[in-house]
Design an enzyme around this catalytic site. Structure first.
Site, PDB file in Angstrom:
ATOM      1  N   CYS A  71      -0.419   4.192   2.036  1.00 22.64           N
ATOM      2  CA  CYS A  71      -0.283   4.097   3.497  1.00 22.64           C
ATOM      3  C   CYS A  71       1.159   4.353   3.918  1.00 22.64           C
ATOM      4  O   CYS A  71       1.411   4.996   4.927  1.00 22.64           O
ATOM      5  CB  CYS A  71      -0.636   2.696   4.001  1.00 22.64           C
ATOM      6  SG  CYS A  71      -2.196   2.065   3.437  1.00 22.64           S
ATOM      7  N   ASP A  72       2.092   3.801   3.183  1.00 23.36           N
ATOM      8  CA  ASP A  72       3.455   3.689   3.687  1.00 23.36           C
ATOM      9  C   ASP A  72       4.489   4.527   2.933  1.00 23.36           C
ATOM     10  O   ASP A  72       5.626   4.626   3.364  1.00 23.36           O
ATOM     11  CB  ASP A  72       3.887   2.213   3.659  1.00 23.36           C
ATOM     12  CG  ASP A  72       2.913   1.328   4.433  1.00 23.36           C
ATOM     13  OD1 ASP A  72       2.258   1.855   5.342  1.00 23.36           O
ATOM     14  OD2 ASP A  72       2.811   0.135   4.119  1.00 23.36           O
ATOM     15  N   CYS A  85       0.827  -1.199   0.000  1.00 24.02           N
ATOM     16  CA  CYS A  85       0.000   0.000   0.000  1.00 24.02           C
ATOM     17  C   CYS A  85       0.865   1.253   0.000  1.00 24.02           C
ATOM     18  O   CYS A  85       1.315   1.712   1.050  1.00 24.02           O
ATOM     19  CB  CYS A  85      -0.915  -0.001   1.219  1.00 24.02           C
ATOM     20  SG  CYS A  85      -1.880   1.517   1.354  1.00 24.02           S
TER      21      CYS A  85
END
Lengths: 110, 309
Positions: free
Chosen positions: B135-136, B132
């Site tokens: 997200c990261d 992701c």
């Protein structure tokens, strides 16, 4: 956010987390992180359920980038469990509540 | 209490099924699973969901889906179903030791990012390996990252990661991408993006403490392996349906996608319906998932009407 959840910053990190008398669950999160929003209410519930036994804090990685880096956070939500000043367990990603409480129960009883 | 409807999954399909069954007074119970809101909660701007001409953030869109379903009485629980028994009605669904029963089940568990299956990949997931980028990616400011894959999601992740990373290397096993032309063009025109063609990821090197420091890349033309330094690895090699719980009870294709009868959401079991990505490996869009969620709700409602006369 529950009243039992503390905002953790670099200013209070030492007193609230490292020097805490009880184990501490710190939720590393950010506004822009979908899974963090999913797990937020669960962290609040845990803060109420474990009031007095485990302190619960939220650390916004946007504001506290240094602490996130220091603890090697590379993915959020990351839930780090501290006991006596050290990380004793961690969970990465949004997980069901019982995964978190299982870990907290082990830490409390140890 | 025996329910009329239990819905497993909370992406566009599950929550649309919840909205429609709630409005039909079927009092649906939704088990949201480990990713409430589904795959859209790990995206940023959704530009192709009709009705939002300016686009909308994925997580916000899914909050609206949930609000709309709960407004009409759907009960959404952040719980993960661990076991099912569909051998006879009422159908049983377990969340750890709690057992729930229902006359109809709507399966909307969607799909998850596929993994290569390397040991190092699962060990380092969340510690430098990610599925992701939104997200990261933030944690890879001025770092070098690898994206594995060649489809639209690989291009999207690579382009997104250039906002943070100093260099993005796309590792792809073939000599051309299967992504859409517009996405390939956007990726290849980006100065931070490089491509390793005919190359596969053989291993990821690093530790949970210190993260990833390099990867082993294998050239498929000459089988030569080389080490490439990097700080993060993003997997974008496609999706697998989340059907582990159901493979015994339900007919599915080889990849695990549940078979539904043509033009409906009915599975091989009466009263069990499937909608969204869990039964669709062709379209896989939020709007098609929502559409099939609506179909599942109407199919379940009709089934219950026939059952009770």
């Amino acid at each position: 956010m529950s009243d039992n959840v503390k905002e953790i910053t670099s200013v209070n990190f030492e007193t609230e987390v490292l020097k805490s008398d009880t184990p501490v669950l710190v939720d590393f999160w950010a506004e822009w992180c979908g899974p963090c929003r999913a797990i937020g209410p669960v962290v609040d519930e845990i803060a109420n359920d474990y009031n007095g036994k485990v302190s619960v804090g939220k650390l916004n990685v946007d504001n506290e980038n240094q602490l996130a880096m220091q603890y090697g956070v590379r993915s959020i939500p990351a839930l780090l469990v501290f006991n006596n000043g050290a990380v004793v367990n961690q969970i990465v990603g949004a997980v069901p509540k019982n995964r978190i409480t299982d870990i907290l129960n082990t830490v409390i009883s140890s | 209490m025996n329910r009329k409807v239990i819905i497993i999954g909370s992406g566009p399909a599950g929550l649309t099924a919840a909205l429609y069954t709630a409005r039909a007074n079927l009092n649906p119970l939704v088990f949201e699973g480990s990713q409430p809101g589904g795959q859209l909660t790990i995206t940023t701007d959704v530009e192709n969901y009709p009705g939002f001409p300016e686009g909308i953030m994925g997580p916000e869109l899914m909050d609206k889906f949930r609000d709309q379903a709960t407004r009409f009485g759907a009960e959404c629980h952040f719980k993960h179903v661990t076991k099912v028994n569909f051998s006879e009605p009422p159908y049983k669904v377990w969340v750890a030791d709690e057992c729930y029963t229902a006359e109809t089940i709507i399966i909307a568990t969607g799909a998850s990012a596929k993994m290569l299956g390397l040991e190092s990949e699962s060990e380092l997931m969340g510690y430098g390996v990610s599925a992701c980028a939104t997200c990261d990616g933030y944690f890879f400011k001025d770092k070098k990252v690898i994206v594995v894959g060649g489809g639209d999601s690989a291009m999207e992740e690579a382009i997104y990661l250039t906002k943070f990373a100093s260099e993005v290397l796309i590792v792809h096993r073939r000599d051309e991408f299967r992504a859409s032309k517009i996405m390939v063009k956007r990726a290849l025109n980006n100065l931070k993006i490089k491509v390793a063609w005919n190359t596969v990821l053989a291993d990821i090197l690093g530790t949970q403490k210190k993260g990833v420091h390099s990867v082993m890349l294998k050239d498929t033309q000459n089988d030569k392996t080389r080490e490439e330094a990097c700080d993060g690895v993003f997997m974008a090699i496609g999706h697998i349906p989340n059907t582990d719980l159901f493979v015994e009870a339900l007919d599915a294709d080889q990849a695990g996608y549940i078979f539904t009868k043509n033009g409906s959401t009915a599975t091989n079991l009466d009263g069990v319906f499937a909608c969204g990505d869990v039964q669709d490996n062709v379209y896989r869009q939020a709007v098609t998932a929502a559409g099939s969620g609506c179909m599942a709700a109407i199919d379940a409602e009709k089934y219950l009407e026939n059952l009770h006369g």
